[in-house]
Enzyme design. Structure first.
Site, PDB file in Angstrom:
ATOM      1  N   PRO A   9      28.972  35.013  34.959  1.00 35.19           N
ATOM      2  CA  PRO A   9      28.369  35.565  36.167  1.00 35.19           C
ATOM      3  C   PRO A   9      28.947  36.913  36.615  1.00 35.19           C
ATOM      4  CG  PRO A   9      29.728  33.645  36.678  1.00 35.19           C
ATOM      5  CD  PRO A   9      29.583  33.697  35.197  1.00 35.19           C
ATOM      6  N   ASN A  10      28.045  37.741  37.078  1.00 40.45           N
ATOM      7  CA  ASN A  10      28.339  39.064  37.659  1.00 40.45           C
ATOM      8  C   ASN A  10      28.758  40.128  36.641  1.00 40.45           C
ATOM      9  OD1 ASN A  10      27.835  38.282  40.420  1.00 40.45           O
ATOM     10  ND2 ASN A  10      29.725  37.098  40.293  1.00 40.45           N
ATOM     11  N   ARG A  19      30.479  47.408  39.458  1.00 43.25           N
ATOM     12  CA  ARG A  19      31.204  46.315  40.123  1.00 43.25           C
ATOM     13  C   ARG A  19      32.707  46.600  40.121  1.00 43.25           C
ATOM     14  NH1 ARG A  19      32.520  40.436  37.486  1.00 43.25           N
ATOM     15  NH2 ARG A  19      33.468  39.542  39.338  1.00 43.25           N
ATOM     16  N   TYR A  45      37.514  46.503  36.998  1.00 41.41           N
ATOM     17  CA  TYR A  45      36.832  46.185  35.741  1.00 41.41           C
ATOM     18  C   TYR A  45      36.470  47.405  34.896  1.00 41.41           C
ATOM     19  CZ  TYR A  45      36.474  41.635  37.974  1.00 41.41           C
ATOM     20  OH  TYR A  45      36.782  40.449  38.587  1.00 41.41           O
ATOM     21  N   ASN A  69      33.448  35.556  27.876  1.00 40.57           N
ATOM     22  CA  ASN A  69      34.104  35.875  29.142  1.00 40.57           C
ATOM     23  C   ASN A  69      33.439  34.971  30.178  1.00 40.57           C
ATOM     24  OD1 ASN A  69      35.108  36.784  31.525  1.00 40.57           O
ATOM     25  ND2 ASN A  69      34.841  38.963  31.083  1.00 40.57           N
ATOM     26  N   ALA A  85      33.911  34.114  36.675  1.00 40.66           N
ATOM     27  CA  ALA A  85      34.424  33.239  37.745  1.00 40.66           C
ATOM     28  C   ALA A  85      34.459  31.772  37.330  1.00 40.66           C
ATOM     29  CB  ALA A  85      33.588  33.420  39.002  1.00 40.66           C
ATOM     30  N   HIS A  96      37.689  29.687  36.338  1.00 42.83           N
ATOM     31  CA  HIS A  96      38.613  29.044  37.276  1.00 42.83           C
ATOM     32  C   HIS A  96      38.046  27.780  37.902  1.00 42.83           C
ATOM     33  CE1 HIS A  96      40.192  33.027  36.716  1.00 42.83           C
ATOM     34  NE2 HIS A  96      39.140  33.577  37.311  1.00 42.83           N
ATOM     35  N   ASP A 108      34.403  21.499  29.120  1.00 40.94           N
ATOM     36  CA  ASP A 108      34.019  20.364  28.284  1.00 40.94           C
ATOM     37  C   ASP A 108      33.079  20.811  27.166  1.00 40.94           C
ATOM     38  OD1 ASP A 108      35.576  18.722  29.816  1.00 40.94           O
ATOM     39  OD2 ASP A 108      33.925  17.714  30.844  1.00 40.94           O
ATOM     40  N   GLU A 155      38.437  33.337  24.282  1.00 32.36           N
ATOM     41  CA  GLU A 155      38.170  33.665  25.692  1.00 32.36           C
ATOM     42  C   GLU A 155      38.683  35.080  25.963  1.00 32.36           C
ATOM     43  OE1 GLU A 155      40.816  31.396  28.128  1.00 32.36           O
ATOM     44  OE2 GLU A 155      39.954  32.068  30.020  1.00 32.36           O
ATOM     45  N   HIS A 183      39.037  38.338  29.032  1.00 34.60           N
ATOM     46  CA  HIS A 183      38.895  38.843  30.401  1.00 34.60           C
ATOM     47  C   HIS A 183      39.237  40.317  30.412  1.00 34.60           C
ATOM     48  CE1 HIS A 183      38.531  34.811  31.993  1.00 34.60           C
ATOM     49  NE2 HIS A 183      39.528  34.470  31.194  1.00 34.60           N
ATOM     50  N   LEU A 184      38.473  41.072  31.158  1.00 34.81           N
ATOM     51  CA  LEU A 184      38.766  42.496  31.306  1.00 34.81           C
ATOM     52  C   LEU A 184      40.085  42.699  32.047  1.00 34.81           C
ATOM     53  CD1 LEU A 184      35.169  43.020  32.461  1.00 34.81           C
ATOM     54  CD2 LEU A 184      36.075  44.433  30.624  1.00 34.81           C
ATOM     55  N   SER A 185      40.244  41.967  33.143  1.00 41.85           N
ATOM     56  CA  SER A 185      41.426  42.144  33.989  1.00 41.85           C
ATOM     57  C   SER A 185      42.512  41.143  33.593  1.00 41.85           C
ATOM     58  CB  SER A 185      41.044  41.931  35.461  1.00 41.85           C
ATOM     59  OG  SER A 185      40.617  40.595  35.672  1.00 41.85           O
ATOM     60  N   ARG A 207      46.468  38.950  39.528  1.00 40.45           N
ATOM     61  CA  ARG A 207      45.523  39.066  40.631  1.00 40.45           C
ATOM     62  C   ARG A 207      45.702  37.899  41.617  1.00 40.45           C
ATOM     63  NH1 ARG A 207      39.746  40.060  38.434  1.00 40.45           N
ATOM     64  NH2 ARG A 207      39.451  40.616  40.628  1.00 40.45           N
ATOM     65  N   ARG A 214      42.908  32.951  40.711  1.00 43.48           N
ATOM     66  CA  ARG A 214      42.505  33.343  39.357  1.00 43.48           C
ATOM     67  C   ARG A 214      43.563  32.990  38.308  1.00 43.48           C
ATOM     68  NH1 ARG A 214      38.016  36.766  40.333  1.00 43.48           N
ATOM     69  NH2 ARG A 214      38.258  37.821  42.326  1.00 43.48           N
TER      70      ARG A 214
HETATM   71  C1  DQA Z   1      37.003  38.216  34.786  1.00 39.87           C
HETATM   72  C2  DQA Z   1      38.079  37.680  35.739  1.00 39.87           C
HETATM   73  C3  DQA Z   1      37.509  36.615  36.671  1.00 39.87           C
HETATM   74  O1  DQA Z   1      38.519  36.163  37.555  1.00 39.87           O
HETATM   75  C4  DQA Z   1      36.372  37.187  37.498  1.00 39.87           C
HETATM   76  O2  DQA Z   1      35.798  36.172  38.295  1.00 39.87           O
HETATM   77  C5  DQA Z   1      35.346  37.878  36.671  1.00 39.87           C
HETATM   78  C6  DQA Z   1      35.769  38.698  35.540  1.00 39.87           C
HETATM   79  C7  DQA Z   1      37.520  39.400  33.930  1.00 39.87           C
HETATM   80  O3  DQA Z   1      36.865  39.705  32.940  1.00 39.87           O
HETATM   81  O4  DQA Z   1      38.527  40.015  34.271  1.00 39.87           O
HETATM   82  O5  DQA Z   1      34.156  37.841  36.978  1.00 39.87           O
HETATM   83  O6  DQA Z   1      36.637  37.170  33.892  1.00 39.87           O
END
Ligand code: DQA
Length: 152
Positions: A11-12, A19, A24, A76, A79, A82, A89, A100, A102-104, A109, A113
């Site tokens: 998501p997002n 964003r 990011y 990725n 959200a 978490h 599952d 897996e 993650h950008l950040s 943070r 998270r």
């Molecule tokens: C994220 C980190 C998550 O905590 C956040 O909700 C995201 C992006 C990252 O790529 O850093 O949407 O997965």
């Protein structure tokens, strides 16, 4: 078996580019996807890339990935990292190598998270390198899949 990898963005992540660029970066998702396609092609892998804001859609895609001929998943979970026992599952059940990304750096943070429900069931996690997390994650996944092929 075809060298196919499923790339999933949660998501997002469709909003990347605008964003929270200080967190990011400024690359759009389309740009990241192009980088991944170039890297995959170089290594003779094919990617199918999907983004969804819906937990169930992601669960379905992971659940069907094996039958659809994918050898691994780069995800990725955003959200849902978490919060989603359902996604965790699905990853645990899919029988594929899953990396897996993650950008950040989620550990530097907010405290909410700091826990990933996905990491314990993933083959590995790459985080904190911005868009590079994706290309590093893809390279790691391809290496893992090559090892699996050698051992077979
Ligand atoms: C994220 C980190 C998550 O905590 C956040 O909700 C995201 C992006 C990252 O790529 O850093 O949407 O997965």
């Amino acid at each position: 078996m075809a060298n196919k990898i499923l790339v999933l963005h949660g998501p997002n992540l469709d909003l990347l580019g605008t964003r929270e660029p200080e967190v990011y970066g400024r690359l759009t998702l389309a740009r990241i996807n192009r980088m991944l396609q170039v890297e995959a092609k170089r290594k003779k892998f094919r990617l199918e890339i999907k983004q969804s804001n819906h937990e169930g859609v992601l669960v379905d895609l992971i659940g069907k990935a094996g039958k659809a001929g994918f050898r691994g998943i780069l995800i990725n979970p955003a959200a849902y990292t978490h919060t989603s026992v359902a996604l965790r599952d699905a990853v645990a059940a899919c029988g594929l190598k899953v990396v897996e990304v993650h950008l950040s750096n989620i550990y530097s943070r907010e405290e909410f998270r700091h826990k990933s429900l996905i990491s314990p069931v993933a083959s590995g996690t790459v985080l904190g390198f911005g868009a590079k997390s994706y290309t590093l994650g893809l390279a790691a996944l391809i290496d893992l899949l090559a090892e699996v092929s050698i051992l077979k």
